[in-house]
Design a protein around this motif. Structure first.
Motif, PDB file in Angstrom:
ATOM      1  N   TYR A 198       0.851  -1.185   0.000  1.00 17.75           N
ATOM      2  CA  TYR A 198       0.000   0.000   0.000  1.00 17.75           C
ATOM      3  C   TYR A 198       0.889   1.238   0.000  1.00 17.75           C
ATOM      4  O   TYR A 198       1.732   1.403   0.886  1.00 17.75           O
ATOM      5  N   SER A 199       0.696   2.078  -1.005  1.00 15.20           N
ATOM      6  CA  SER A 199       1.541   3.257  -1.188  1.00 15.20           C
ATOM      7  C   SER A 199       0.915   4.491  -0.558  1.00 15.20           C
ATOM      8  O   SER A 199      -0.303   4.710  -0.661  1.00 15.20           O
ATOM      9  N   ARG A 236       2.391  -0.479  -8.777  1.00 11.85           N
ATOM     10  CA  ARG A 236       2.470  -1.902  -8.426  1.00 11.85           C
ATOM     11  C   ARG A 236       1.808  -2.210  -7.085  1.00 11.85           C
ATOM     12  O   ARG A 236       1.744  -3.368  -6.682  1.00 11.85           O
ATOM     13  N   SER A 237       1.344  -1.186  -6.398  1.00 11.21           N
ATOM     14  CA  SER A 237       0.709  -1.389  -5.089  1.00 11.21           C
ATOM     15  C   SER A 237      -0.778  -1.699  -5.244  1.00 11.21           C
ATOM     16  O   SER A 237      -1.400  -1.360  -6.259  1.00 11.21           O
ATOM     17  N   ASN A 238      -1.325  -2.348  -4.223  1.00  8.89           N
ATOM     18  CA  ASN A 238      -2.770  -2.617  -4.221  1.00  8.89           C
ATOM     19  C   ASN A 238      -3.559  -1.315  -4.302  1.00  8.89           C
ATOM     20  O   ASN A 238      -4.538  -1.209  -5.035  1.00  8.89           O
ATOM     21  N   THR A 294      -6.497   6.026  -4.850  1.00 15.46           N
ATOM     22  CA  THR A 294      -7.829   5.748  -4.320  1.00 15.46           C
ATOM     23  C   THR A 294      -8.408   6.989  -3.660  1.00 15.46           C
ATOM     24  O   THR A 294      -9.589   7.293  -3.813  1.00 15.46           O
ATOM     25  N   ALA A 295      -7.550   7.711  -2.935  1.00 11.52           N
ATOM     26  CA  ALA A 295      -8.028   8.907  -2.234  1.00 11.52           C
ATOM     27  C   ALA A 295      -6.891   9.897  -2.050  1.00 11.52           C
ATOM     28  O   ALA A 295      -5.714   9.516  -1.993  1.00 11.52           O
ATOM     29  N   TYR A 296      -7.259  11.161  -1.978  1.00  9.10           N
ATOM     30  CA  TYR A 296      -6.331  12.231  -1.623  1.00  9.10           C
ATOM     31  C   TYR A 296      -6.836  12.853  -0.329  1.00  9.10           C
ATOM     32  O   TYR A 296      -7.953  13.376  -0.267  1.00  9.10           O
ATOM     33  N   LEU A 297      -6.026  12.774   0.719  1.00  9.94           N
ATOM     34  CA  LEU A 297      -6.395  13.281   2.038  1.00  9.94           C
ATOM     35  C   LEU A 297      -5.744  14.646   2.241  1.00  9.94           C
ATOM     36  O   LEU A 297      -4.528  14.782   2.074  1.00  9.94           O
ATOM     37  N   CYS A 298      -6.535  15.643   2.588  1.00  6.19           N
ATOM     38  CA  CYS A 298      -5.986  16.997   2.673  1.00  6.19           C
ATOM     39  C   CYS A 298      -6.650  17.792   3.788  1.00  6.19           C
ATOM     40  O   CYS A 298      -7.598  17.340   4.439  1.00  6.19           O
ATOM     41  N   GLY A 299      -6.126  18.994   3.999  1.00  9.23           N
ATOM     42  CA  GLY A 299      -6.657  19.905   5.006  1.00  9.23           C
ATOM     43  C   GLY A 299      -6.882  21.268   4.385  1.00  9.23           C
ATOM     44  O   GLY A 299      -7.603  21.401   3.416  1.00  9.23           O
ATOM     45  N   HIS A 316     -11.230   1.822  -8.728  1.00  5.31           N
ATOM     46  CA  HIS A 316     -10.106   1.652  -7.808  1.00  5.31           C
ATOM     47  C   HIS A 316     -10.287   0.501  -6.825  1.00  5.31           C
ATOM     48  O   HIS A 316      -9.325   0.131  -6.147  1.00  5.31           O
ATOM     49  N   GLU A 317     -11.492  -0.038  -6.718  1.00  2.03           N
ATOM     50  CA  GLU A 317     -11.751  -1.051  -5.695  1.00  2.03           C
ATOM     51  C   GLU A 317     -12.449  -2.270  -6.292  1.00  2.03           C
ATOM     52  O   GLU A 317     -13.264  -2.131  -7.214  1.00  2.03           O
ATOM     53  N   PRO A 318     -12.173  -3.457  -5.761  1.00  2.00           N
ATOM     54  CA  PRO A 318     -12.857  -4.679  -6.217  1.00  2.00           C
ATOM     55  C   PRO A 318     -14.230  -4.805  -5.548  1.00  2.00           C
ATOM     56  O   PRO A 318     -14.427  -5.613  -4.633  1.00  2.00           O
TER      57      PRO A 318
END
Length: 503
Positions: free
Chosen positions: A41-42, A81-83, A111-116, A188-190
Motif C-alpha cells: 500500500y503506497s 504496483r501497489s494494491n 484511491t483517495a487524496y487526504l488533505c486539510g 479503484h476497488e474490487p
C-alpha cells in the motif's frame, strides 16, 4: 501529516519547524510503501508549499512547478504496483497551481487524496468530500489545532473505508464491510467482493472494553457482532438478501463505561448504483479557484477600460424620453471620460491595479519583495499570482469601481448646477446621504487595508504602496477636484443636460 510554509524564507531556514519537529523531517514529496502479506500500500506525500513562503494572506494557494510535477509523476508510476495508493497533503487540489496536465491527472491512479487547508470552512461546511472525474476521492478533514479533528481509515479486502472523528469522543466506530456506497469506486476497488463476503465487519475502539456491537439493516435487528481480534467485530450475513437497491446499515457500539456510539451509512451490493456528493462541496473542491479569479480579474479590468475608452471617443449620446437612471448614468460617464483629469486618473488607476507594483515590503521574514497582481518577486524567486487576483478583484469591486461611480455621480450633481453645499440642501436626503455614506465606508475599508498592510508587511510596505497608501491619500484630492471644478469647464455638459431635460 499536514505541512505549509507560512512566512518561511526558505526550506533551509530555522523558521522551518516542519523540518525540525515533524516525524518525517524531510522536505518535498515522498513515497512510503507499507508492506503486508496480502499486498503493498503506497502513501504519497504531496508538497505544494510555495518556496519561499510569503506572509498571509498570499500563502493561501500552493504551487507546483514543472520539476515538482515530474517528481510526482515518478512517484505515481512507482505506486502502480501497489494494491492501493493514498495521497496526502496540505492543500486541496482546487487551491494548487500546477502546470499541465494538472495535479488531479497526476494522482488519478490514487484511491483517495487526504488533505486539510480549508478544513470545515470555519464550520460552514462540516463535510468537504468529493470525487475527481478520474475516480479519486478528495477528502478534506477538519483541523486538529482548534477542533481536534482526526481521521482513521482501513482497507478491508482492498475496500477503502474511513471515519472523521473528534478527539476524546468514544467509542470510535468504523464499518468496513459493507462499505459506504457514496465513497465506492469500481475503478479503484474490487467492489464485487462485497457480494461474495460472508461477514459484516466493524472496527470498534474505546478507552474501556467494548461490551456490545449491535447491527441493524434497514431498521431490522440482525444481531450482535462477535469480537474476532483487536478492534475487529464480525457478524455473519448473506449479502444476496440485499442485492437490489440501496440499504442502510446501522451499528451501535457500547462500552463498559456506559458510553455508546451509533454510526450508519447507505450501501449497495450493485455496482451500477451511485450517490452524488454535496454539489457545494464538489464546487469548492473541484473548481480551480485561481484560474476563475484570474479570468474574473482580467474581465473586470477590460470591462472598466472598455467603458472608459468607449465613452471617451464617442460623441454626446442623443437620448429621447425622460432622463431615467440609464440615461443619466450614460451622461455621467460621458462627462467623466471627456474631462482629462478624471479620465486619466481613473484610467491610470485601473491600469496600475492590473500592471503596477502594489507594494514593496517584507514579503517573508527578512526578505524584501514586490507584489503585483500577477505574482510576487521575493529573494530572487517569482511566485505566480494566485490570491493576488482575488485581492485585485476586491480592490476593483470595493474601491476602484465605486470610486469611479462616485465621481460620475458627483459630476452629475455639478452638471445640475450644484456645488457641494447646495447639493446637500436639495431636500433629497434619502438619495444623497446614502451615497456619501457608502463611499465613506468604502474609504474606511481602504484605510484599514493600509493598516493591515503595515501590520503584515511592515512600515516599508505602508509607505511604498501606490495601490493602498498613496491611493488613500489621493482619493480626497480627486474628489475635491470634482466639487471645486470651475463651472466654465462644465459649461458644455451643463448645456447638454439642460437641453436633454427640456426635450
Amino acid at each position: 501529516v499536514e505541512f505549509n510554509a507560512f512566512n518561511i524564507p526558505s526550506l533551509e531556514s530555522v523558521e522551518n519547524y516542519y523540518r525540525k519537529y515533524s516525524a518525517v523531517r524531510r522536505d518535498g514529496s515522498f513515497h512510503y510503501v507499507h508492506n503486508t502479506p496480502f499486498g503493498n500500500y503506497s502513501f504519497i506525500s504531496l508538497d505544494a508549499t510555495p518556496n519561499p513562503g510569503p506572509k498571509r494572506p498570499y500563502n493561501f494557494f500552493g504551487i507546483l512547478d514543472e520539476k515538482r510535477m515530474e517528481e510526482l509523476l515518478l512517484l505515481a508510476k512507482e505506486s502502480s504496483r501497489s494494491n492501493h495508493s493514498i495521497w496526502f497533503g496540505h492543500y486541496t487540489t482546487s487551491t494548487i497551481l500546477s502546470p499541465s496536465p494538472g495535479i488531479r491527472s497526476v494522482m488519478s491512479s490514487a484511491t483517495a487524496y487526504l488533505c486539510g487547508h480549508l478544513h470545515t470552512l470555519g464550520g460552514l461546511m462540516p463535510v468537504l468530500h468529493t470525487r475527481h472525474l478520474q475516480g479519486t476521492l478528495e477528502l478534506e478533514v477538519g483541523d486538529w489545532k482548534d477542533n481536534r479533528r482526526y481521521r482513521i481509515f482501513a482497507f478491508d479486502h482492498d475496500l477503502f473505508s474511513f471515519a472523521d472523528l473528534v478527539f476524546g469522543e468514544w467509542p470510535v466506530v468504523l464499518i468496513t464491510n459493507p462499505k459506504s456506497l457514496l465513497y465506492s469506486c469500481a475503478r479503484h476497488e474490487p467492489l464485487e467482493r462485497l457480494l461474495h463476503s460472508t461477514h459484516i465487519r466493524v472496527l470498534a475502539f474505546s478507552l474501556s472494553s467494548v461490551t456490545s456491537v449491535t447491527v441493524k439493516i434497514d431498521g431490522v435487528h440482525l444481531g450482535q457482532a462477535l469480537h474476532l481480534s483487536g478492534p475487529i467485530f464480525i457478524l455473519k450475513w448473506n449479502p444476496r438478501n440485499y442485492s437490489n437497491r440501496t440499504h442502510n446499515i446501522e451499528v451501535i457500539v457500547q462500552d463498559s463505561a456506559g458510553r455508546s456510539k451509533s454510526v450508519h451509512h447507505i450501501f449497495s451490493v450493485q455496482e451500477d448504483i451511485h450517490l452524488r456528493f454535496d454539489p457545494l462541496a464538489s464546487f469548492i473542491l473541484l473548481t480551480d479557484h485561481c484560474i476563475v479569479a484570474r479570468v474574473l480579474f482580467v474581465v473586470i479590468v477590460l470591462l472598466q477600460l472598455t467603458i472608459l475608452v468607449t465613452f471617451r471617443h464617442r460623441g454626446y449620446p442623443e437620448h429621447k424620453g425622460s432622463p431615467g437612471f440609464i440615461n443619466l448614468t450614460s451622461f455621467s460617464l460621458h462627462v467623466l471620460s471627456k474631462l482629462n483629469i478624471f479620465y486619466y486618473s481613473v484610467l491610470l488607476l485601473t491600469l496600475y491595479t492590473a500592471l503596477g507594483p502594489w507594494f514593496v515590503g517584507e514579503i517573508t521574514k527578512g526578505k524584501l519583495g514586490c507584489c503585483f497582481s500577477f505574482g510576487m518577486f521575493v529573494d530572487g524567486h517569482f511566485l505566480q499570482g494566485s490570491l493576488t487576483f482575488v485581492v485585485g478583484i476586491l480592490q476593483l469591486a470595493f474601491f476602484n469601481i465605486p470610486l469611479m461611480a462616485y465621481l460620475c455621480w458627483s459630476l452629475l450633481q455639478r452638471c445640475f448646477g450644484h456645488n457641494f453645499r447646495s447639493h446637500l440642501h436639495q431636500g433629497k436626503y434619502l438619495k444623497i446621504i446614502p451615497v456619501h455614506l457608502l463611499m465613506l465606508l468604502l474609504y474606511i475599508w481602504q484605510i484599514y487595508s493600509c493598516y493591515f498592510l503595515h501590520m503584515t508587511y511592515g512600515a516599508l510596505a505602508f509607505f511604498f504602496s501606490p495601490l493602498r497608501t498613496w491611493l488613500t491619500l489621493l482619493t480626497p484630492v480627486i474628489i475635491r477636484c470634482v466639487w471645486t471644478l470651475n463651472s466654465t469647464e462644465l459649461g458644455t455638459f451643463i448645456a447638454q443636460l439642460k437641453s436633454h431635460l427640456s426635450s
